[in-house]
Scaffold this motif. Structure first.
Motif, PDB file in Angstrom:
ATOM      1  N   SER A  14       5.712  -5.028 -10.273  1.00 24.41           N
ATOM      2  CA  SER A  14       4.575  -4.046 -10.226  1.00 24.41           C
ATOM      3  C   SER A  14       3.751  -4.552  -8.957  1.00 24.41           C
ATOM      4  O   SER A  14       4.199  -5.660  -8.175  1.00 24.41           O
ATOM      5  CB  SER A  14       3.816  -3.976 -11.385  1.00 24.41           C
ATOM      6  N   ASP A  15       2.981  -3.597  -8.406  1.00 29.52           N
ATOM      7  CA  ASP A  15       2.089  -4.270  -7.377  1.00 29.52           C
ATOM      8  C   ASP A  15       1.305  -5.430  -7.818  1.00 29.52           C
ATOM      9  O   ASP A  15       0.593  -6.096  -7.027  1.00 29.52           O
ATOM     10  CB  ASP A  15       1.309  -2.814  -7.032  1.00 29.52           C
ATOM     11  N   SER A  16       1.087  -5.635  -9.005  1.00 32.22           N
ATOM     12  CA  SER A  16       0.294  -6.793  -9.420  1.00 32.22           C
ATOM     13  C   SER A  16       1.195  -8.130  -9.508  1.00 32.22           C
ATOM     14  O   SER A  16       0.811  -9.167  -9.881  1.00 32.22           O
ATOM     15  CB  SER A  16      -0.369  -6.491 -10.751  1.00 32.22           C
ATOM     16  N   HIS A  19       3.058   2.616  -9.228  1.00 36.36           N
ATOM     17  CA  HIS A  19       2.422   1.148  -8.720  1.00 36.36           C
ATOM     18  C   HIS A  19       3.655   0.065  -8.830  1.00 36.36           C
ATOM     19  O   HIS A  19       3.209  -0.983  -9.434  1.00 36.36           O
ATOM     20  CB  HIS A  19       1.291   0.631  -9.561  1.00 36.36           C
ATOM     21  N   THR A  46       0.902  -1.112   0.136  1.00 38.50           N
ATOM     22  CA  THR A  46       0.103  -0.069   0.080  1.00 38.50           C
ATOM     23  C   THR A  46       0.820   1.261  -0.017  1.00 38.50           C
ATOM     24  O   THR A  46       2.088   1.086   0.303  1.00 38.50           O
ATOM     25  CB  THR A  46      -0.935  -0.115   1.169  1.00 38.50           C
TER      26      THR A  46
END
Length: 274
Positions: free
Chosen positions: A204-206, A175, A104
């Motif tokens: 990446s955050d994904s 991100h 986050t």
């Protein structure tokens, strides 16, 4: 023997800087040895507790217990330590194969702040300040203790801005995951290449691999911003690029240390046991 005033004026700032560097390095070494000893004793105590608390009722149970202990030991050995070499904060390292939820924005801010205010950040600033003072990197700062103080706060400010840019500001927009995922397996050359290339590649955050814009843009942004509080002679493109290269170099070295931290710790532990 008489020491001329010219020698005192020209060499006293350099001797002062070398003294500071020596004291900082000795403090680093003392703290690292103390942390290594504490970690070794803690692991030994945990191992003893595990063994003494398991009293198998049959040979089969003993084998099962040994297998569980081996798996537990392997898991611990692959878990990043809290501090690299017992000194450098390791908040962002993640163990082999770890599956974690996306970072986050709050997480990114906390890691950046934690890295910035950690005691090791002040120690690194002290080393860089001593080095720059010894070579008179910024002549406008002059010499002596006052000059060293100027080098110190400039070095600390440089690091702080770089931490916030690389670990919080840029990744919040792009991100990107700022954690370092250890490779942990394979040859040393492969692992070294992997760690050094993390300044160019990240997740990446994904969870997908992507260009490490957080590092590449963040380090550049920090270099440009930090140049504004240096004397005019240090604001040219060459000086900014030099600071940019230093930022990338320090971060690449920190990734390599994170990758091999457990290997180094095990070597120290084996030497300590002999």
């Amino acid at each position: 023997m008489t020491i001329s005033s010219d020698f005192r004026v020209s060499h006293s700032p350099r001797l002062f800087s070398l003294l500071v560097i020596g004291l900082t390095l000795s403090s680093f070494a003392t703290y690292a040895l103390a942390q290594t000893e504490i970690t070794t004793k803690s692991e030994a105590l945990e191992a003893t507790t595990d063994v003494s608390s398991s009293l198998p009722e049959s040979p089969d149970a003993a084998l099962i217990g040994q297998g569980a202990t081996a798996r537990s030991t392997a898991s611990v050995s692959n878990t990043p330590s809290k501090r690299v070499l017992g000194i450098i904060p390791n908040y962002r390292s993640v163990g082999v194969g770890a599956q974690l939820p996306p970072q986050t924005i709050r997480n990114k801010f906390i890691t950046a702040a934690s890295d910035t205010i950690d005691p090791s950040s002040f120690a690194l600033a002290a080393l860089l300040a001593g080095y720059n003072d010894a070579r008179a990197a910024t002549p406008e700062f002059h010499g002596g203790a006052v000059a060293y103080g100027r080098y110190f706060w400039h070095s600390f400010a440089d690091q702080s801005i770089e931490n916030v840019s690389v670990e919080f500001l840029v990744p919040a927009f792009t991100h990107e995951d700022t954690r370092y995922y250890t490779l942990g397996t394979g040859g040393k050359k492969k692992r070294l290449e992997y760690s050094l290339t993390r300044i160019f590649v990240t997740r990446s955050d994904s969870g997908k691999e992507t260009i490490n814009l957080s590092e590449l843009l963040g380090a550049g942004l920090a270099s440009g911003v930090s140049s504004r509080y240096y004397p005019v002679s240090q604001r040219d493109a060459g000086s900014v690029l030099q600071q940019y290269a230093l930022n990338l170099g320090i971060d690449a070295a920190s990734y390599a240390l994170r990758e091999f931290d457990n290997d180094i710790s095990r070597k120290f532990s084996r030497k300590h046991d002999k």
